[in-house]
Design a protein around this motif. Structure first.
Motif, PDB file in Angstrom:
ATOM      1  N   UNK A  78       5.938   0.396 -15.123  1.00 45.44           N
ATOM      2  CA  UNK A  78       4.939   1.081 -14.306  1.00 45.44           C
ATOM      3  C   UNK A  78       3.529   0.911 -14.878  1.00 45.44           C
ATOM      4  N   UNK A  79       3.432   0.762 -16.184  1.00 48.00           N
ATOM      5  CA  UNK A  79       2.125   0.561 -16.805  1.00 48.00           C
ATOM      6  C   UNK A  79       1.474  -0.736 -16.363  1.00 48.00           C
ATOM      7  N   UNK A  80       2.290  -1.683 -15.869  1.00 50.69           N
ATOM      8  CA  UNK A  80       1.768  -2.989 -15.445  1.00 50.69           C
ATOM      9  C   UNK A  80       1.491  -3.042 -13.944  1.00 50.69           C
ATOM     10  N   UNK A  81       1.860  -2.000 -13.211  1.00 54.56           N
ATOM     11  CA  UNK A  81       1.645  -2.006 -11.766  1.00 54.56           C
ATOM     12  C   UNK A  81       2.753  -1.270 -11.041  1.00 54.56           C
ATOM     13  N   UNK A  82       2.737  -1.344  -9.722  1.00 60.79           N
ATOM     14  CA  UNK A  82       3.733  -0.644  -8.911  1.00 60.79           C
ATOM     15  C   UNK A  82       5.131  -1.211  -9.136  1.00 60.79           C
ATOM     16  N   UNK A  83       6.104  -0.409  -8.765  1.00 64.62           N
ATOM     17  CA  UNK A  83       7.513  -0.790  -8.873  1.00 64.62           C
ATOM     18  C   UNK A  83       8.089  -0.892  -7.464  1.00 64.62           C
ATOM     19  N   UNK A  84       8.944  -1.891  -7.263  1.00 67.54           N
ATOM     20  CA  UNK A  84       9.598  -2.068  -5.971  1.00 67.54           C
ATOM     21  C   UNK A  84      11.096  -1.847  -6.133  1.00 67.54           C
ATOM     22  N   UNK A  85      11.638  -0.944  -5.315  1.00 68.00           N
ATOM     23  CA  UNK A  85      13.081  -0.744  -5.247  1.00 68.00           C
ATOM     24  C   UNK A  85      13.591  -1.454  -4.001  1.00 68.00           C
ATOM     25  N   UNK A  86      14.684  -2.203  -4.165  1.00 69.70           N
ATOM     26  CA  UNK A  86      15.215  -2.969  -3.045  1.00 69.70           C
ATOM     27  C   UNK A  86      16.683  -2.667  -2.825  1.00 69.70           C
ATOM     28  N   UNK A  87      17.097  -2.850  -1.605  1.00 64.81           N
ATOM     29  CA  UNK A  87      18.507  -2.742  -1.241  1.00 64.81           C
ATOM     30  C   UNK A  87      19.322  -3.754  -2.042  1.00 64.81           C
ATOM     31  N   UNK A  88      20.451  -3.336  -2.582  1.00 64.52           N
ATOM     32  CA  UNK A  88      21.326  -4.238  -3.313  1.00 64.52           C
ATOM     33  C   UNK A  88      22.041  -5.162  -2.329  1.00 64.52           C
ATOM     34  N   UNK A  89      21.934  -6.449  -2.577  1.00 74.23           N
ATOM     35  CA  UNK A  89      22.586  -7.454  -1.749  1.00 74.23           C
ATOM     36  C   UNK A  89      23.598  -8.204  -2.596  1.00 74.23           C
TER      37      UNK A  89
END
Length: 748
Positions: free
Chosen positions: A175-186
């Motif tokens: 998070x210190x480096x920028x936003x976080x993306x959560x994605x659907x597990x495929x």
């Protein structure tokens, strides 16, 4: 051409190696290449320069001072820094997207928005910018979690885990480096596929598969990639051909993405890397990169037949539509990465490397350096992934043996590598039976293990091979196919899809397709074919065709087959339509502008394909490539025969209210006379695309007679893992009805 390559890794070394293969008519290098900053391996073969590749002004000034004609940007950081923008404003051709277009890799959120607006299939995603949003996303998605740093992380900002605490720690750490993306597990196998783009035209390269985890069996932490291989023969299993897979990705993912970026005023010029996953619901995008992938580049470029510089320069100058479709050798390529101790966390560097030159001398092997330097006259490691051993061979068994033999010669204290790179395809190749072809010596089908256990013995004949839907026999007295005076090809009721034989079969399918082939052979009088007169064969000692299989069997002569699938298209459809959208041509044949899917072509066109060896995939080729493979005279004869046969068959079908949209033929040379002879099945619904003319005229342009009913049902009811479910009676009946309807309408 004076070319500047930016970067210092194995990817850039692979690009340089491919460019160095290009020579002038006198055999001298075709290009003057400079790499900045390069590494020890690159410096051994071309000039390097002390230049910061991430400094737009410095790179642009250097290119002007050196009269550079093309700049190739290797890694992602210079792209996001705007190096390509600085070069373009000065009129210097550059292979690499603008900083705005490179956000496709630099920002996962930007990439998701582009995919959503372009209708590109991908997983559901949510961005988190605070610890509270991270907690909410963990609750929303549930295990397993896919957590990505929304920015450049050199392939190591991704975590897939079922441990909530680990997911939380990874997300908060990045998070210190920028936003976080959560994605659907495929879930499913992953594929890397490269596309070259000039902002409008898009041309595909060959797929590869990389190994992201550190240790064998996909254990250990995520890395930038520990190895790769190409081509992917198992795509034939999943999609019936690698070409069909590439076409689907081109039309559903690459083209919509490039066109969406162009619509937004950020044309994508360079290499679009599609990181894909093959789920039970279809192909999905995991991520995009805006440059050649590492280590996949190391196995794709050695197989590229076209000059790499032509593709790169055409992309940079907006002339990609003038380039032929990229073609690839049938060789297998494998690369294994040697990494430093403690990679990927805290790699130990500065250690001495030995044996690299010895490894380079092995036939079919070359070493691409990733993190090496010369220190005191010795080669030392300078990073985590130190080098890639690249090997090509006639099959994955040979390629893997060469790669690991070379790797055994290289010494690096604490070095680590995976021992299972391409093992999956090596085992598949080793377990497959040698193909004699379905009737006349042509390759291309996989032997069906154990099929002979279910075959009733045929008097006078010995079973030698089973394809997915046909069985091959030689006379009992013959030692082999090569020694046989005639072959017996028996069509079965087996039906296959996605390279598995399904249960139950389609009743009378073998008889129906055999009768259709025979009917067409009768109507193609004047074109020599491989059928053998049974009475004449009996006089030569060939056994009689047993009554139990007579209705679904053909007695044929062995031929020396040409490695060409002779495809003729009278209508624009399927892969031809996909290729037309990208280049307004099919297999190098230019077509008029403004055509739509299903349009009748002004004249039928000949679009050949090369029949690869067992385990590889067929590939579309130009007529000129056909001439190189079989000679100009044979190539001309194959084209002429194919077009003539199609013309006669299309006229016959049209008289019966059927459109023959396209078809493929196979030919071989008579072993005694050398006469070019029509072989294999001919003009069946398995080898041709037939449409209902009345439906076509009313607007339903692709109402076809084939097993698409089976494919559609299987896709909706099976995830391609384990044993497929039995086909419902309704699906079997509908499929059989389509086979019967075609034959009844043609032969009535």
């Amino acid at each position: 051409m004076k070319i500047l390559v930016l970067g210092s890794g194995a990817r850039e070394h692979a690009i340089v190696t491919s460019l160095l293969r290009e020579t002038t008519s006198t055999g001298s290098p075709a290009h003057e290449i400079v790499v900045a900053p390069g590494n020890a391996g690159i410096a051994a073969v071309v000039q390097t320069a002390e230049l910061d590749p991430n400094d737009p002004e410095a790179v642009a000034n250097f290119a002007i001072e050196r009269n550079i004609q093309l700049v190739v940007i290797g890694p992602e950081a210079p792209l996001v820094a705007g190096v390509a923008d600085a070069l373009r404003t000065r009129g210097i051709p550059v292979f690499g997207p603008s900083s705005a277009a490179a956000a496709l890799e630099g920002s996962k959120t930007f990439a998701k928005r582009i995919m959503d607006e372009a209708g590109v299939p991908t997983g559901r995603a949510r961005r988190a910018a605070t610890t509270a949003e991270i907690e909410a996303a963990l609750d929303e998605f549930g295990a397993p979690w896919v957590v990505k740093a929304d920015g450049l992380a050199a392939g190591k900002g991704v975590l897939v885990t079922s441990d909530r605490d680990a997911a939380l720690a990874h997300a908060t750490g990045w998070l210190a480096h920028g936003d976080i993306l959560f994605e659907e597990f495929l879930d499913g196998p992953e594929v890397s596929l490269f596309f070259v783009s000039d902002g409008h035209t898009v041309l595909p390269l060959s797929p590869a598969q990389d190994y992201k985890r550190l240790a064998d069996g996909d254990e250990g932490p995520n890395t930038g990639g520990m190895g790769a291989y190409s081509p992917l023969p198992w795509l034939d299993d999943e999609f019936e051909s690698e070409e069909a897979f590439v076409d689907e990705v081109l039309v559903s993912i690459a083209l919509p993405t490039v066109r969406r970026l162009a619509h937004e005023g950020t044309p994508f010029i360079g290499l679009l890397y599609c990181g894909l996953i093959l789920t039970a619901s279809g192909i999905r995008v995991i991520e995009f990169n805006a440059r050649f992938g590492d280590p996949e580049t190391q196995v794709v470029l050695p197989r590229l037949i076209n000059p790499l510089s032509d593709l790169l320069f055409a992309s940079a100058t907006g002339t990609l539509a003038d380039q032929p479709q990229p073609t690839f050798s049938t060789e297998s390529a494998v690369t294994v990465v040697l990494a430093s101790e403690n990679y990927p966390e805290h790699p130990v560097t500065g250690r001495v490397l030995t044996g690299v030159d010895d490894a380079d001398r092995i036939d079919g092997v070359h070493v691409t350096h990733a993190a090496t330097a010369l220190s005191g006259g010795q080669l030392v490691s300078t990073g985590g992934r130190v080098l890639s051993v690249v090997a090509t061979g006639n099959g994955f068994g040979e390629a893997r043996e060469r790669a690991y033999r070379a790797l055994s010669l290289i010494q690096l204290d604490g070095g680590q590598f995976r021992s299972d790179i391409a093992l999956r395809v090596d085992e598949t190749a080793a377990g497959a039976g040698a193909s004699t072809g379905d009737g006349a010596g042509a390759g291309g089908s996989v032997d069906v293990p154990g099929a002979e256990q279910h075959l009733a013995p045929l008097a006078g004949w010995r079973h030698v091979y089973s394809g997915k839907v046909r069985d091959l026999y030689v006379p009992t007295a013959a030692a082999s196919v090569d020694d046989a005076a005639a072959l017996l090809v028996v069509a079965t009721d087996r039906v296959s899809a996605f390279d598995v034989v399904l249960e139950p079969g389609i009743p009378a399918k073998g008889e129906l397709l055999t009768s259709l082939s025979r009917w067409w052979f009768d109507r193609l009088a004047g074109f020599p074919n491989h059928l053998v007169d049974e009475d004449a064969a009996r006089a030569d000692g060939v056994p009689a065709v047993p009554a139990s299989v007579r209705a679904r069997a053909m007695l044929v002569k062995p031929l020396d087959m040409f490695p060409i699938e002779c495809v003729v298209r009278g209508y624009l459809s399927g892969s031809g339509w996909i290729e037309y959208q990208a280049s307004q041509s099919v297999c190098g044949v230019p077509l008029p502008a403004g055509l739509v899917d299903g349009d009748r072509l002004p004249l039928p066109i000949y679009t050949p394909a090369f029949k690869a060896e067992l385990g590889d995939h067929d590939e579309n080729i130009t007529f000129e490539r056909t001439a190189e493979l079989v000679g100009p005279e044979i190539a001309e004869a194959l084209r002429g025969l194919s077009l003539a046969i199609y013309a006669r068959a299309a006229e016959i079908a049209e008289d019966r209210g059927i459109i023959l949209a396209d078809t493929k033929f196979e030919f071989g040379a008579d072993r005694e006379t050398g006469e070019i002879t029509l072989a294999d099945e001919v003009l069946t619904s398995d080898s041709s695309r037939y449409w209902d003319a009345a439906a076509y005229d009313s607007g339903e342009r692709t109402a076809s007679f084939d097993k698409q009913i089976v494919r559609n049902w299987l896709s909706a009811n099976w995830n391609r893992v384990g044993t497929p479910p039995a086909l419902p009676a309704e699906v079997v009946d509908r499929t059989a009805a389509r086979y019967r309807e075609l034959i009844e309408r043609l032969t009535a």
